[in-house]
Design a protein around this motif. Structure first.
Motif, PDB file in Angstrom:
ATOM      1  N   ALA A 155      69.432  14.047  84.491  1.00  0.00           N
ATOM      2  CA  ALA A 155      69.474  15.443  84.945  1.00  0.00           C
ATOM      3  C   ALA A 155      68.771  15.576  86.295  1.00  0.00           C
ATOM      4  N   VAL A 156      67.666  14.861  86.483  1.00  0.00           N
ATOM      5  CA  VAL A 156      66.957  14.857  87.771  1.00  0.00           C
ATOM      6  C   VAL A 156      67.875  14.316  88.855  1.00  0.00           C
ATOM      7  N   GLU A 157      68.521  13.195  88.574  1.00  0.00           N
ATOM      8  CA  GLU A 157      69.432  12.581  89.553  1.00  0.00           C
ATOM      9  C   GLU A 157      70.553  13.547  89.924  1.00  0.00           C
ATOM     10  N   SER A 158      71.084  14.236  88.943  1.00  0.00           N
ATOM     11  CA  SER A 158      72.153  15.208  89.177  1.00  0.00           C
ATOM     12  C   SER A 158      71.661  16.372  90.035  1.00  0.00           C
ATOM     13  N   LEU A 159      70.467  16.893  89.722  1.00  0.00           N
ATOM     14  CA  LEU A 159      69.908  17.999  90.506  1.00  0.00           C
ATOM     15  C   LEU A 159      69.677  17.591  91.957  1.00  0.00           C
ATOM     16  N   ILE A 160      69.147  16.389  92.155  1.00  0.00           N
ATOM     17  CA  ILE A 160      68.886  15.914  93.517  1.00  0.00           C
ATOM     18  C   ILE A 160      70.195  15.705  94.259  1.00  0.00           C
ATOM     19  N   PHE A 161      71.184  15.148  93.590  1.00  0.00           N
ATOM     20  CA  PHE A 161      72.494  14.929  94.214  1.00  0.00           C
ATOM     21  C   PHE A 161      73.101  16.259  94.661  1.00  0.00           C
ATOM     22  N   ARG A 162      73.082  17.252  93.748  1.00  0.00           N
ATOM     23  CA  ARG A 162      73.650  18.563  94.087  1.00  0.00           C
ATOM     24  C   ARG A 162      72.850  19.253  95.193  1.00  0.00           C
ATOM     25  N   ALA A 163      71.522  19.101  95.150  1.00  0.00           N
ATOM     26  CA  ALA A 163      70.676  19.701  96.198  1.00  0.00           C
ATOM     27  C   ALA A 163      70.996  19.079  97.554  1.00  0.00           C
ATOM     28  N   LYS A 164      71.103  17.757  97.608  1.00  0.00           N
ATOM     29  CA  LYS A 164      71.410  17.090  98.880  1.00  0.00           C
ATOM     30  C   LYS A 164      72.781  17.498  99.398  1.00  0.00           C
ATOM     31  N   LYS A 165      73.746  17.608  98.497  1.00  0.00           N
ATOM     32  CA  LYS A 165      75.095  18.011  98.901  1.00  0.00           C
ATOM     33  C   LYS A 165      75.074  19.424  99.477  1.00  0.00           C
ATOM     34  N   GLU A 166      74.390  20.329  98.781  1.00  0.00           N
ATOM     35  CA  GLU A 166      74.316  21.714  99.232  1.00  0.00           C
ATOM     36  C   GLU A 166      73.531  21.820 100.550  1.00  0.00           C
ATOM     37  N   LEU A 167      72.452  21.063 100.662  1.00  0.00           N
ATOM     38  CA  LEU A 167      71.659  21.077 101.897  1.00  0.00           C
ATOM     39  C   LEU A 167      72.471  20.561 103.080  1.00  0.00           C
ATOM     40  N   LYS A 168      73.206  19.494 102.848  1.00  0.00           N
ATOM     41  CA  LYS A 168      74.030  18.917 103.921  1.00  0.00           C
ATOM     42  C   LYS A 168      75.036  19.954 104.427  1.00  0.00           C
ATOM     43  N   GLU A 169      75.678  20.636 103.486  1.00  0.00           N
ATOM     44  CA  GLU A 169      76.676  21.653 103.843  1.00  0.00           C
ATOM     45  C   GLU A 169      76.029  22.827 104.580  1.00  0.00           C
ATOM     46  N   LYS A 170      74.928  23.341 104.039  1.00  0.00           N
ATOM     47  CA  LYS A 170      74.280  24.504 104.632  1.00  0.00           C
ATOM     48  C   LYS A 170      73.655  24.166 105.983  1.00  0.00           C
ATOM     49  N   LEU A 171      73.062  22.976 106.099  1.00  0.00           N
ATOM     50  CA  LEU A 171      72.462  22.590 107.380  1.00  0.00           C
ATOM     51  C   LEU A 171      73.523  22.379 108.436  1.00  0.00           C
ATOM     52  N   SER A 172      74.652  21.809 108.046  1.00  0.00           N
ATOM     53  CA  SER A 172      75.722  21.611 109.012  1.00  0.00           C
ATOM     54  C   SER A 172      76.231  22.961 109.503  1.00  0.00           C
ATOM     55  N   ASN A 173      76.333  23.948 108.612  1.00  0.00           N
ATOM     56  CA  ASN A 173      76.730  25.304 109.011  1.00  0.00           C
ATOM     57  C   ASN A 173      75.678  25.933 109.927  1.00  0.00           C
ATOM     58  N   LYS A 174      74.390  25.751 109.588  1.00  0.00           N
ATOM     59  CA  LYS A 174      73.303  26.301 110.398  1.00  0.00           C
ATOM     60  C   LYS A 174      73.346  25.752 111.815  1.00  0.00           C
ATOM     61  N   PHE A 175      73.518  24.430 111.936  1.00  0.00           N
ATOM     62  CA  PHE A 175      73.510  23.822 113.260  1.00  0.00           C
ATOM     63  C   PHE A 175      74.787  24.140 114.028  1.00  0.00           C
ATOM     64  N   GLU A 176      75.874  24.373 113.317  1.00  0.00           N
ATOM     65  CA  GLU A 176      77.106  24.817 113.966  1.00  0.00           C
ATOM     66  C   GLU A 176      76.890  26.197 114.584  1.00  0.00           C
ATOM     67  N   GLU A 177      76.250  27.091 113.832  1.00  0.00           N
ATOM     68  CA  GLU A 177      75.915  28.429 114.363  1.00  0.00           C
ATOM     69  C   GLU A 177      75.000  28.299 115.577  1.00  0.00           C
ATOM     70  N   TYR A 178      74.012  27.395 115.475  1.00  0.00           N
ATOM     71  CA  TYR A 178      73.060  27.194 116.574  1.00  0.00           C
ATOM     72  C   TYR A 178      73.768  26.739 117.841  1.00  0.00           C
ATOM     73  N   ARG A 179      74.713  25.798 117.695  1.00  0.00           N
ATOM     74  CA  ARG A 179      75.451  25.290 118.862  1.00  0.00           C
ATOM     75  C   ARG A 179      76.299  26.391 119.496  1.00  0.00           C
ATOM     76  N   LYS A 180      76.898  27.260 118.683  1.00  0.00           N
ATOM     77  CA  LYS A 180      77.727  28.354 119.201  1.00  0.00           C
ATOM     78  C   LYS A 180      76.879  29.354 119.974  1.00  0.00           C
ATOM     79  N   ASN A 181      75.649  29.579 119.537  1.00  0.00           N
ATOM     80  CA  ASN A 181      74.768  30.566 120.166  1.00  0.00           C
ATOM     81  C   ASN A 181      74.101  30.043 121.438  1.00  0.00           C
TER      82      ASN A 181
END
Length: 182
Positions: A155-181
């Motif tokens: 369950a820990v491994e699953s939570l970490i995997f999902r957290a990393k996946k979500e972080l990767k997606e959200k950070l990529s969106n954040k930095f995309e917004e940053y580059r546009k601005n």
């Protein structure tokens, strides 16, 4: 009573930095982390004589600190929401102050990146956030995280995997917004 006091003093001396650092990882603010740490040790002082040693003292302290941190953040966020709906306060700064990410372990030039990272980490569901912080920020092993969170290693491994996946997606969106601005 002196035995309990001596035990409390030794627990405090051995673990006060661990408690403070865990609280700081959640609060990202020095004053809030200090307040959380005080609350944790008040709770520890009240319940140390009841500690049954079903787990290590370190695991027990992690659990208390995580719970106190999450409760503190919820309470602070509810005060902010309450303020939005018209509560008047003598200390409006306190109610509208967002984390300024004062983390002494991060170099000044890295603080802006760390602030963005922790802003995104804070959007994770509590269980993912806790597993990720314990594993990736505090550097604990999956079995240690499993014991602290009282869940299976898978369950820990699953939570970490999902957290990393979500972080990767959200950070990529954040930095995309940053580059546009820019």
């Amino acid at each position: 009573m002196t035995q309990i006091k001596r035990n409390f003093n030794s627990v405090y001396n051995e673990y006060h930095l661990l408690v403070y650092n865990v609280a700081l990882n959640y609060a990202q603010n020095i004053e809030d982390a200090e307040e959380i740490s005080q609350d944790v040790f008040l709770k520890v002082n009240e319940s140390l004589s009841d500690f049954k040693e079903n787990s290590s003292i370190k695991t027990w302290l992690y659990r208390i600190t995580i719970n106190q941190s999450l409760d503190f953040i919820k309470k602070k966020n509810s005060k902010k929401r309450f303020f939005i709906f018209g509560k008047k306060s003598q200390n409006e700064f306190e109610l509208t102050n967002v984390s300024n990410f004062e983390h002494p372990g991060i170099l000044l030039e890295q603080q802006e990146d760390a602030k963005v990272l922790f802003l995104v980490i804070n959007t994770l569901p509590e269980n993912q956030k806790t597993a990720f912080i314990l594993s990736k920020v505090d550097g604990l092993s999956n079995p240690e995280v499993s014991e602290i969170m009282e869940i299976s290693i898978s369950a820990v491994e699953s939570l970490i995997f999902r957290a990393k996946k979500e972080l990767k997606e959200k950070l990529s969106n954040k930095f995309e917004e940053y580059r546009k601005n820019k």
